[in-house]
Design an enzyme around this catalytic site. Structure first.
Site, PDB file in Angstrom:
ATOM      1  N   SER A   1       0.997  -1.257   0.339  1.00 47.68           N
ATOM      2  CA  SER A   1       0.316  -0.095  -0.092  1.00 47.68           C
ATOM      3  C   SER A   1       1.306   1.569  -0.464  1.00 47.68           C
ATOM      4  O   SER A   1       2.090   1.461  -0.713  1.00 47.68           O
ATOM      5  CB  SER A   1      -1.073   0.079   1.332  1.00 47.68           C
ATOM      6  OG  SER A   1      -2.175   1.140   0.978  1.00 47.68           O
TER       7      SER A   1
ATOM      8  N   ASP B   1      10.046   5.575 -10.434  1.00 48.69           N
ATOM      9  CA  ASP B   1       9.559   6.707 -11.891  1.00 48.69           C
ATOM     10  C   ASP B   1      10.504   8.124 -11.398  1.00 48.69           C
ATOM     11  O   ASP B   1      10.890   8.080 -13.584  1.00 48.69           O
ATOM     12  CB  ASP B   1       7.805   6.550 -11.505  1.00 48.69           C
ATOM     13  CG  ASP B   1       7.112   5.659 -11.832  1.00 48.69           C
ATOM     14  OD1 ASP B   1       7.836   4.680 -12.087  1.00 48.69           O
ATOM     15  OD2 ASP B   1       6.308   5.798 -12.027  1.00 48.69           O
TER      16      ASP B   1
ATOM     17  N   LYS C   1      -0.770  -3.963  -3.265  1.00 51.25           N
ATOM     18  CA  LYS C   1      -1.973  -3.497  -2.860  1.00 51.25           C
ATOM     19  C   LYS C   1      -2.105  -2.170  -3.445  1.00 51.25           C
ATOM     20  O   LYS C   1      -1.288  -1.452  -2.743  1.00 51.25           O
ATOM     21  CB  LYS C   1      -1.883  -3.537  -1.376  1.00 51.25           C
ATOM     22  CG  LYS C   1      -3.772  -2.896  -0.996  1.00 51.25           C
ATOM     23  CD  LYS C   1      -3.463  -2.985   0.519  1.00 51.25           C
ATOM     24  CE  LYS C   1      -4.640  -2.386   1.058  1.00 51.25           C
ATOM     25  NZ  LYS C   1      -4.960  -1.016   0.689  1.00 51.25           N
TER      26      LYS C   1
END
Length: 452
Positions: free
Chosen positions: A304, A315, A329
């Protein structure tokens, strides 16, 4: 001719008009019929539910409380959606709000339903579960004498919670076990410290985030400042440890990322059916860390909010992700308070990394895969005897440079002291030490070729 043609045109036009009206009428009738069918289907289902409840109330062997029936029905309805949507009774809802503040009673385990089996996402650091050796991926088959197959998450949590000092027995199945094993745990008041930090070596910091709570961002700011003060200057590199971090508050994950990326850069975005569930979170203005190297550690217990942090830093190429595949998740749960002080935890959206990656059921893939490995716990002196060196060989040449000999001893002592700086847990943590090696290697590579 003109008159005849006009009459034909009028007749044709009238026919088209009638057909058009008929089509529109049929279309409207069909829509109304479909809407009526949908409503009728809903009403029939509700009627079926009330019929069943009436039969239970009248004919069940014992008298049943209506609220208990309603709560059970809502639980079953939400359990049929996904593992993370659930109904919280007033008592459970109150406990959930306490959890996010970092203190609760119980064992210290984050759990989920995986393939129909109650599964440990991760034990929370320094809790009874962590100390007893419960691990990410463990399957909980029984809680005391109750099989977990027929329990939802709320019921399982309720059975594991209890008064401080009381015992609970978990029957665990794990990869590598020939048969299930019992673990006896003693309940405690769980005080989860969200952020911990220390210097691993001169210039290299270590920050561990155990869970994303209300004060995680504030605690991280203090930790980074403390590391800088202890180092007497900016860091050369940082190990950000998110292993076994089950997640927590989304806004805190966003704020953690904000420390390391420029203002205006995307952190995470969410998409769902409702307009309010489509959100974008970008880094805001504020104190930013220097552009030192970062290694983020993750594993199968990282879920999460911790995956949001790892995904965003990956990224933006702001950090190297090291470890093993994360939990996966990638859904957002909204907490909705209800009229009787109960609550609804409902999955309302999926979240995506800045480059549009959904990690739901996939997880974050490390840039460098490093499996967990226990390092031997021998002291530095014992390790010296394990390796044969040139000086141990018969008839070896002595070093004629006395200064060089002195420096070698000094360097060996410095290296040994650096190891002793780390506490036992980190010193024997293979993944953390690999992360430190990577940071040091990067720093060395930057200096190569600079001499003229």
């Amino acid at each position: 001719m003109f008159t005849t043609g006009s009459k034909k045109k009028k007749v044709a036009f009238g026919f088209v008009l009638v057909v058009t009206i008929l089509v529109v009428f049929i279309g409207i009738s069909t829509q109304r019929h479909c809407a009526a069918e949908a409503k009728g289907s809903d009403y029939e289902s509700i009627e079926l539910f009330t019929d069943v409840m009436a039969i239970i109330k009248k004919s069940y062997v014992d008298e049943v409380d209506t609220k208990k029936l309603i709560y059970g029905a809502i639980n079953g309805m939400l359990a049929s959606l996904d593992p993370h949507s659930s109904f919280m009774s007033p008592e459970t809802y109150k406990e959930m709000k306490i959890d996010t503040k970092g203190a609760f009673g119980g064992l210290g385990i984050e759990i989920s339903i995986k393939d129909g089996i109650l599964t440990v996402i991760s034990p929370i650091e320094d809790t009874p579960a962590f100390k007893a050796g419960i691990k990410s991926g463990d399957q909980i088959l029984k809680i005391d004498d109750k099989f977990t197959k027929d329990l939802n998450i709320n019921e399982a949590v309720k059975r594991m919670r209890g008064l401080k000092g009381t015992k609970v027995v978990l029957t665990i199945m794990r990869d590598g076990f020939e048969k299930p094993q019992e673990f006896t745990l003693v309940r405690d008041i769980i005080q989860v410290k969200s952020v911990r930090s220390r210097l691993l070596d001169d210039g290299y910091g270590y920050v561990r985030i155990a869970q994303f709570q209300e004060k995680t961002d504030e605690d991280l700011s203090k930790a980074l400042k403390s590391l800088k003060d202890e180092n007497k200057g900016d860091l050369k590199g940082l190990v950000l440890d998110l292993r076994n971090d089950p997640g927590g508050l989304l806004d805190q994950a966003v704020r953690v990322v904000e420390h390391f990326i420029p203002e205006g850069k995307m952190v995470v975005y969410t998409e769902g059916r409702e307009k309010d569930s489509k959100m974008q979170f970008t880094a805001k203005k504020g104190g930013k860390e220097p552009n030192y190297a970062i290694v983020v550690l993750i594993n199968g217990g990282s879920a999460s909010a911790s995956e949001i942090v790892a995904g965003a830093l990956q990224d933006h190429k702001r950090a190297i992700i090291m470890g093993t595949q994360s939990f996966g998740k990638g859904s957002v749960q909204t907490i909705i308070p209800l009229s009787d002080d109960s609550g609804l935890r409902l999955t309302t959206a999926r979240y995506y990394t800045p480059k549009g990656r959904s990690i739901q059921a996939k997880g974050i893939t490390p840039d460098i895969v490093v499996e967990r490995l226990e390092l031997p716990k021998e002291t530095g002196e014992k390790k010296e005897f394990m390796h044969i060196r040139e000086k141990d060989l018969d008839h070896h040449f002595e070093n004629e440079d006395k200064n060089s000999q002195g420096n070698t001893k000094k360097d060996d002592k410095k290296e040994k002291n650096a190891l002793l700086k780390s506490d036992d847990a980190l010193k024997n943590d293979y993944q953390a030490m690999r992360a430190l090696d990577l940071l040091k290697g990067w720093d060395i590579l930057k200096t190569m070729g600079t001499e003229k």
